[in-house]
Design a protein around this motif. Structure first.
Motif, PDB file in Angstrom:
ATOM      1  N   ALA A 173       1.611  -3.344  -1.336  1.00  0.00           N
ATOM      2  CA  ALA A 173       2.228  -4.400  -2.884  1.00  0.00           C
ATOM      3  C   ALA A 173       1.570  -2.769  -3.809  1.00  0.00           C
ATOM      4  N   LEU A 174       0.878  -2.030  -3.789  1.00  0.00           N
ATOM      5  CA  LEU A 174       0.810  -1.068  -4.378  1.00  0.00           C
ATOM      6  C   LEU A 174       1.348  -0.327  -3.671  1.00  0.00           C
ATOM      7  N   ALA A 175       2.093   0.056  -2.753  1.00  0.00           N
ATOM      8  CA  ALA A 175       2.662   0.813  -2.463  1.00  0.00           C
ATOM      9  C   ALA A 175       4.473   1.131  -3.625  1.00  0.00           C
ATOM     10  N   VAL A 176       4.766  -0.376  -3.246  1.00  0.00           N
ATOM     11  CA  VAL A 176       5.879  -1.279  -3.415  1.00  0.00           C
ATOM     12  C   VAL A 176       6.215  -1.459  -5.497  1.00  0.00           C
ATOM     13  N   LYS A 177       4.743  -1.495  -5.855  1.00  0.00           N
ATOM     14  CA  LYS A 177       4.376  -1.360  -7.507  1.00  0.00           C
ATOM     15  C   LYS A 177       4.933   0.431  -8.003  1.00  0.00           C
ATOM     16  N   GLU A 178       4.700   0.536  -7.257  1.00  0.00           N
ATOM     17  CA  GLU A 178       4.278   2.758  -7.665  1.00  0.00           C
ATOM     18  C   GLU A 178       5.668   3.120  -6.945  1.00  0.00           C
ATOM     19  N   ILE A 179       6.385   3.016  -6.537  1.00  0.00           N
ATOM     20  CA  ILE A 179       7.724   2.960  -6.383  1.00  0.00           C
ATOM     21  C   ILE A 179       8.814   2.408  -7.501  1.00  0.00           C
ATOM     22  N   ASN A 180       8.987   1.177  -7.245  1.00  0.00           N
ATOM     23  CA  ASN A 180       9.141   0.711  -8.469  1.00  0.00           C
ATOM     24  C   ASN A 180       9.114   1.087  -9.901  1.00  0.00           C
ATOM     25  N   GLU A 181       7.900   1.726 -10.059  1.00  0.00           N
ATOM     26  CA  GLU A 181       7.501   2.099 -11.444  1.00  0.00           C
ATOM     27  C   GLU A 181       7.824   3.767 -11.416  1.00  0.00           C
ATOM     28  N   ALA A 182       7.728   3.778 -10.184  1.00  0.00           N
ATOM     29  CA  ALA A 182       8.426   5.617 -10.776  1.00  0.00           C
ATOM     30  C   ALA A 182       9.951   6.046 -11.269  1.00  0.00           C
ATOM     31  N   PRO A 183      10.462   6.717 -11.545  1.00  0.00           N
ATOM     32  CA  PRO A 183      11.771   7.133 -12.303  1.00  0.00           C
ATOM     33  C   PRO A 183      12.892   7.776 -11.276  1.00  0.00           C
ATOM     34  N   ASN A 184      11.808   8.556 -10.718  1.00  0.00           N
ATOM     35  CA  ASN A 184      12.022   9.904  -9.918  1.00  0.00           C
ATOM     36  C   ASN A 184      12.694   9.439  -8.447  1.00  0.00           C
ATOM     37  N   ILE A 185      12.669   7.701  -7.543  1.00  0.00           N
ATOM     38  CA  ILE A 185      13.317   7.279  -6.118  1.00  0.00           C
ATOM     39  C   ILE A 185      13.801   7.125  -6.429  1.00  0.00           C
ATOM     40  N   PHE A 186      14.261   5.471  -7.467  1.00  0.00           N
ATOM     41  CA  PHE A 186      14.891   4.975  -7.749  1.00  0.00           C
ATOM     42  C   PHE A 186      15.853   4.618  -9.048  1.00  0.00           C
ATOM     43  N   SER A 187      16.418   4.048  -9.100  1.00  0.00           N
ATOM     44  CA  SER A 187      16.955   3.829 -10.256  1.00  0.00           C
ATOM     45  C   SER A 187      17.927   2.353 -10.676  1.00  0.00           C
ATOM     46  N   ASN A 194       1.995 -16.343   3.514  1.00  0.00           N
ATOM     47  CA  ASN A 194       3.165 -15.501   3.667  1.00  0.00           C
ATOM     48  C   ASN A 194       3.543 -14.843   2.249  1.00  0.00           C
ATOM     49  N   PHE A 195       3.595 -13.669   1.911  1.00  0.00           N
ATOM     50  CA  PHE A 195       3.965 -13.033   0.838  1.00  0.00           C
ATOM     51  C   PHE A 195       5.026 -12.305  -0.046  1.00  0.00           C
ATOM     52  N   TYR A 196       5.844 -13.193  -1.061  1.00  0.00           N
ATOM     53  CA  TYR A 196       6.423 -12.164  -0.698  1.00  0.00           C
ATOM     54  C   TYR A 196       6.937 -11.862  -2.402  1.00  0.00           C
ATOM     55  N   GLN A 197       7.785 -10.920  -2.569  1.00  0.00           N
ATOM     56  CA  GLN A 197       8.746 -10.320  -4.168  1.00  0.00           C
ATOM     57  C   GLN A 197       9.721 -10.224  -4.098  1.00  0.00           C
ATOM     58  N   PRO A 198      10.400 -10.820  -4.607  1.00  0.00           N
ATOM     59  CA  PRO A 198      11.913 -10.176  -4.479  1.00  0.00           C
ATOM     60  C   PRO A 198      12.656  -8.409  -4.991  1.00  0.00           C
ATOM     61  N   ILE A 233      17.479   0.163  -9.518  1.00  0.00           N
ATOM     62  CA  ILE A 233      17.145  -0.570  -7.893  1.00  0.00           C
ATOM     63  C   ILE A 233      16.100  -1.038  -7.969  1.00  0.00           C
ATOM     64  N   SER A 234      15.209  -1.912  -7.520  1.00  0.00           N
ATOM     65  CA  SER A 234      13.640  -2.796  -6.983  1.00  0.00           C
ATOM     66  C   SER A 234      13.822  -3.256  -5.822  1.00  0.00           C
ATOM     67  N   LEU A 235      12.242  -2.773  -5.404  1.00  0.00           N
ATOM     68  CA  LEU A 235      12.035  -2.918  -4.274  1.00  0.00           C
ATOM     69  C   LEU A 235      11.274  -3.928  -4.023  1.00  0.00           C
ATOM     70  N   GLY A 236      11.194  -5.301  -3.148  1.00  0.00           N
ATOM     71  CA  GLY A 236      10.706  -5.885  -3.058  1.00  0.00           C
ATOM     72  C   GLY A 236      10.012  -5.902  -0.774  1.00  0.00           C
ATOM     73  N   PHE A 237       9.224  -7.150  -0.848  1.00  0.00           N
ATOM     74  CA  PHE A 237       8.681  -7.698   0.392  1.00  0.00           C
ATOM     75  C   PHE A 237       8.230  -8.624   0.383  1.00  0.00           C
ATOM     76  N   HIS A 238       8.225  -8.535   1.636  1.00  0.00           N
ATOM     77  CA  HIS A 238       7.531 -10.048   2.295  1.00  0.00           C
ATOM     78  C   HIS A 238       6.937  -9.893   3.230  1.00  0.00           C
ATOM     79  N   ILE A 239       5.704 -10.960   3.182  1.00  0.00           N
ATOM     80  CA  ILE A 239       4.652 -10.365   4.638  1.00  0.00           C
ATOM     81  C   ILE A 239       4.689 -11.723   4.812  1.00  0.00           C
ATOM     82  N   LEU A 240       4.590 -11.829   6.681  1.00  0.00           N
ATOM     83  CA  LEU A 240       4.455 -12.708   7.582  1.00  0.00           C
ATOM     84  C   LEU A 240       3.061 -13.139   8.062  1.00  0.00           C
ATOM     85  N   ASN A 241       2.308 -13.667   8.460  1.00  0.00           N
ATOM     86  CA  ASN A 241       1.332 -13.553   8.961  1.00  0.00           C
ATOM     87  C   ASN A 241       1.290 -13.843  10.360  1.00  0.00           C
ATOM     88  N   SER A 242       0.922 -13.135  11.706  1.00  0.00           N
ATOM     89  CA  SER A 242       1.807 -13.619  12.748  1.00  0.00           C
ATOM     90  C   SER A 242       0.035 -14.060  13.514  1.00  0.00           C
TER      91      SER A 242
END
Length: 869
Positions: A100-114, A49-53, A116-125
């Motif tokens: 991971a790239l999309a979440v990183k870019e969104i968190n660094e973009a000032p015009n989308i969230f202020s 799994n891959f977790y980023q809070p 608030i941080s976006l995280g992800f949780h990836i699990l393997n099937s």
């Protein structure tokens, strides 16, 4: 209401690519309980799994790592893991990096969230249903607690869930998410099938092989595609069912079972193999091809056409296997582009790039064939080198990992942005209606997933790659497909070349755009376009004839009947040319007919016109001689009045031939036969009168003859007038009842439109000819009987010769005239006019002219009287 409609859209489609699921955990729908989370810890957490809070989380069910295991049975308790060593599919790690790239870019973009941080949780099937269910329930539960649908002290702030790139994984995720009325937004799979049909039509491939995964989706694929192919003139030669997956204890039997299909694959006429399957099925095919290569069996020479489900990926243990059999394959891949930051992002990937990445170790070790573990036994150390951790992703063969973002990764990237833009729209909407809890935007952190749903439907944005992302009314991602040409190299490199585009929204017939010149075919085709037909094409000039008992794509070729053509390959039937066209020798096209008539510009017309004018000049010369010597005995003995009438009529007979030369017109057609008939009748009447006069003159010389009273000028003139009047009457009736007119004959001669004069009434035409023949026969008979009369210059015998010539010419005219067509038929009539006229002129007047001009001593009364005595 819209929520249920969107859910139904997914139920009807198991789709390739990204499945974007929004979890609706509504307090009003589901019972909320507060329990002691500590006693519900997951006894067997998912190791990969891959977790980023973050304040809000996006979940993903990845399919990168799996374990070899036996098939489940109820004879013994199943083991959790059969083999401790996991098997990684390195290429699928790109899907994780895309999120991971999309979440990183969104968190660094000032015009989308202020704030608030976006995280992800990836699990393997692990590519299995039971682990997919477990991973999905784990994401729906409290963080690190396996308590689905309960509000715990460590509550889950999951806002969206991205399903796996394999449709079966997405379907299993949907089984869980459907309990929560979760909508699915996916492109329509049927659009790819239409694209394949258009591709087959574009290249003229009508004899193909079909391969389908051996499950319900494969059955549905065949039920859809087989009728679609038939409706578009394409036949399948065979259908091969490919197992969707294999367990260790079934692998040998599976290969033996599939080996029976290899002979079918070798069908020489079938150059195109259209396959519907997913990565597990692809591995079965690779095993079969590997076995064939090991046994030195000739390789397949096919063009593989695949849908976006299938990807040319490889396990680390397969990276040295030959993949040349797939070189030149064509696939319909979900449209992808390259986000601006993706290349830079992949350059920083190292084993230690993220502390909570549970996928990186297996990916790194199997992609670079090394080990990240520092403590190893001696035997294992000899087998694997130690990873430095500084290896570069661009050095991995393309069959294991691609540096360009693939279609599924691109959809993952866009899906994360779609969620972020939906949240941003919701934030703006709440701010507008003053429903924020405070001015810092903290209320957005408490948003429920079902609240995002209505904003997602109207999401429209441009990503960093320049593409527009939006959804249609039923929740399908509005996206086209790239037509990709796959190039496989011996060193394991894989190159995708975009050679076309499928736009499902385009007008019918224009959905597919393809650039043939950019396609590189399998090396066995020598860069020539592969031909896949049941039999050779029927070339233009032939039509297809069905073979009894075989599919409609198998046929014989029958030549087109006379007068019909086929101008394209494999014509179903020959067609007739328009009236003003005719088939060429190959019967492959219609050629415009040329207008045909006897013209003054062609040699034949020039010769006949010259002859007619020349004889007219000669006749004029003879008439001049007779006028000059009208008082001589030989002219007087010839009955100069009849001689003048005959010469003048002949003077008009020769120019009559000119009426038959040139393009027929209305006036010309009226004058042709009537003028010729009347003038010739005058000439023949004068000949008849001359013959009768000669006979009566000799009969009157006998003693006691009563014929003297008949010998006078009025008798001859009366004969001429009477006989000519009858022909004039026939012509008058002809012109009044059914006159000749200009006409065209389209059919008598190939390649020509005959411009002619239609006689109007054939009966009247032959009446005119018949009457002239009657006059000629009567004249010939009378002259023949009087040929031996004792006269110094017996004109009867010359008239006999002239009538013999005349009758011979016109007797041969009729069969010749009826057996010819066009301008040659006209030329025959002109020839007869000139010959018969020349015969009269020559036989009757040339002896007299000879005496008058060359032997004037014979032109005396003494000579005539001596001969008579």
């Amino acid at each position: 209401m819209g929520m249920y409609i969107w859910e139904e859209s997914f139920v009807n489609r198991f789709m390739q690519g990204v499945v974007l699921v929004f979890i609706l955990l509504s307090h009003s729908v589901y019972k909320t309980q507060v329990i002691n989370c500590s006693i519900h810890d997951d006894p067997l957490p998912i190791p990969h799994n891959f977790y980023q809070p973050g304040d809000l989380l996006i979940g993903e069910i990845a399919s990168q790592v799996f374990f070899f295991s036996n098939n489940l049975s109820f004879m013994e308790q199943p083991a959790h893991i059969l083999i401790d060593e996991p098997i990684s599919v390195p290429k699928y790690y790109q899907h994780i990096l895309a999120l991971a790239l999309a979440v990183k870019e969104i968190n660094e973009a000032p015009n989308i969230f202020s704030n608030i941080s976006l995280g992800f949780h990836i699990l393997n099937s692990y590519f299995t249903a039971r682990m997919t269910y477990k991973a999905t329930l784990s994401l729906l539960s409290a963080q690190h607690r396996f308590v689905p649908n309960f509000k715990c002290c460590h509550r889950s702030n999951l806002i969206a869930l991205i399903g796996g790139h394999i449709s079966e994984i997405s379907a299993n995720v949907a089984i869980i998410s459907a309990i929560h009325k979760a909508p699915q937004m996916v492109p329509n799979e049927a659009k790819q099938h239409l694209g394949v049909v258009r591709l087959l039509q574009h290249f003229g491939w009508i004899w193909v092989g079909l391969g389908a995964v051996d499950d319900d989706k494969g059955d549905q694929f065949l039920q859809t595609v087989v009728p679609m192919l038939s409706q578009n003139g394409i036949c399948y030669a065979f259908i091969v069912r490919i197992p969707k997956q294999s367990y260790v204890d079934e692998l040998i039997g599976l290969l033996i079972e599939q080996w029976k299909n290899y002979d079918i694959f070798m069908e020489t006429k079938v150059k195109i193999f259209f396959v519907y399957g997913e990565p597990p099925s692809f591995q079965v095919v690779r095993l079969m091809l590997f076995l064939a290569d090991f046994l030195k069996i000739p390789p397949l020479c096919k063009v593989w056409i695949i849908t976006s489900h299938w990807d040319f990926e490889s396990l680390s243990i397969q990276k040295n296997w030959d993949i040349q059999a797939f070189n030149g394959s064509i696939s319909f891949t979900v449209h992808s582009n390259q986000p601006l930051g993706f290349q830079k992002f992949t350059q920083v990937i190292r084993p230690s790039w993220a502390k909570r990445d549970g996928f990186i170790q297996d990916f790194w070790e199997q992609a670079f064939s090394c080990s990240l573990k520092m403590s190893q036994g001696r035997d294992e150390e000899n087998e694997k080198k130690i990873c430095t951790g500084e290896e570069k992703l661009e050095n991995i063969p393309g069959i294991l990992f691609e540096m360009s973002m693939t279609g599924h990764s691109y959809n993952v990237y866009n899906a994360v942005y779609a969620v972020a833009h939906a949240l941003h729209s919701m934030y703006k909407s709440w701010s507008k209606h003053r429903r924020m809890v405070d001015g810092k935007g903290t209320a957005i952190q408490n948003v429920q997933p079902w609240q995002v749903h209505q904003f997602l439907k109207s999401t429209l944005f441009n990503n960093s790659a320049g593409d527009t992302v939006h959804f249609d009314d039923i929740g399908e991602l509005v996206v086209g497909f790239d037509v990709t040409n796959w190039l496989m190299f011996n060193n394991g490199s894989v190159v995708r070349v975009k050679v076309g585009r499928l736009e499902p929204q385009a007008p019918p017939g224009k959905e597919l755009i393809i650039h043939d010149e950019q396609i590189i075919w399998h090396q066995n085709f020598n860069q020539a376009l592969p031909v896949s037909v049941c039999n050779d094409n029927c070339y233009p000039g032939y039509s297809r004839k069905k073979k009894e008992g075989e599919k409609f794509c198998c046929y014989d070729c029958a030549p087109c009947p006379e007068g019909m053509i086929s101008h394209r390959k494999d014509a179903d039937a020959c067609v007739s040319c328009p009236e003003n066209h005719y088939p060429n020798n190959d019967k492959s096209q219609c050629i415009p007919k040329v207008q045909s008539y006897l013209s003054y510009k062609e040699d034949l017309g020039i010769i006949l016109a010259t002859v007619a004018i020349s004889f007219s000049f000669i006749t004029t010369l003879v008439l001049g001689i007779f006028v000059k010597h009208k008082d001589t005995p030989i002219v007087k003995a010839s009955n100069w009045t009849l001689a003048y009438i005959l010469l003048i009529s002949l003077l008009f007979c020769f120019p009559c031939a000119l009426l038959f030369i040139g393009q027929p017109g209305k006036v010309i057609c009226l004058l042709r036969q009537t003028a010729f008939g009347i003038i010739f009748s005058v000439a023949l009447s004068s000949v008849l009168a001359k013959t009768i006069t000669v006979v009566l003159a000799f009969m009157a010389t006998k003693p006691g003859s009563g014929m003297r009273k008949w010998i006078r000028k009025g008798l001859a003139n009366s004969i001429v007038l009477f006989c000519s009047f009858i022909q004039a009457g026939i012509c008058t009736v002809w012109l009044s009842k059914s006159p000749p007119f200009p006409d065209v004959d389209m059919h008598s001669l190939k390649g020509e439109i005959i411009l002619e004069c239609n006689e109007g009434s054939s009966i009247m035409f032959y009446c005119v000819l018949g009457y002239m023949g009657f006059l000629a026969i009567v004249s010939f008979t009378v002259a023949f009987l009087a040929r031996k009369l004792p006269d110094s210059f017996n004109e009867a015998k010359f008239i006999t010769f002239s009538m013999l010539v005349f009758c011979s010419v016109w007797l041969t005219f009729i069969p010749t005239y009826l057996s010819t067509n066009g301008k040659y038929m006209v030329a025959v009539e002109i020839f007869c006019i000139l010959c018969s006229s020349a015969g009269l002129l020559g036989c009757i007047f040339s002896p007299k002219c000879y005496i008058i001009v060359l032997r004037p001593e014979l032109n005396s009364r003494k000579q005539l009287m001596w001969k008579t005595k």
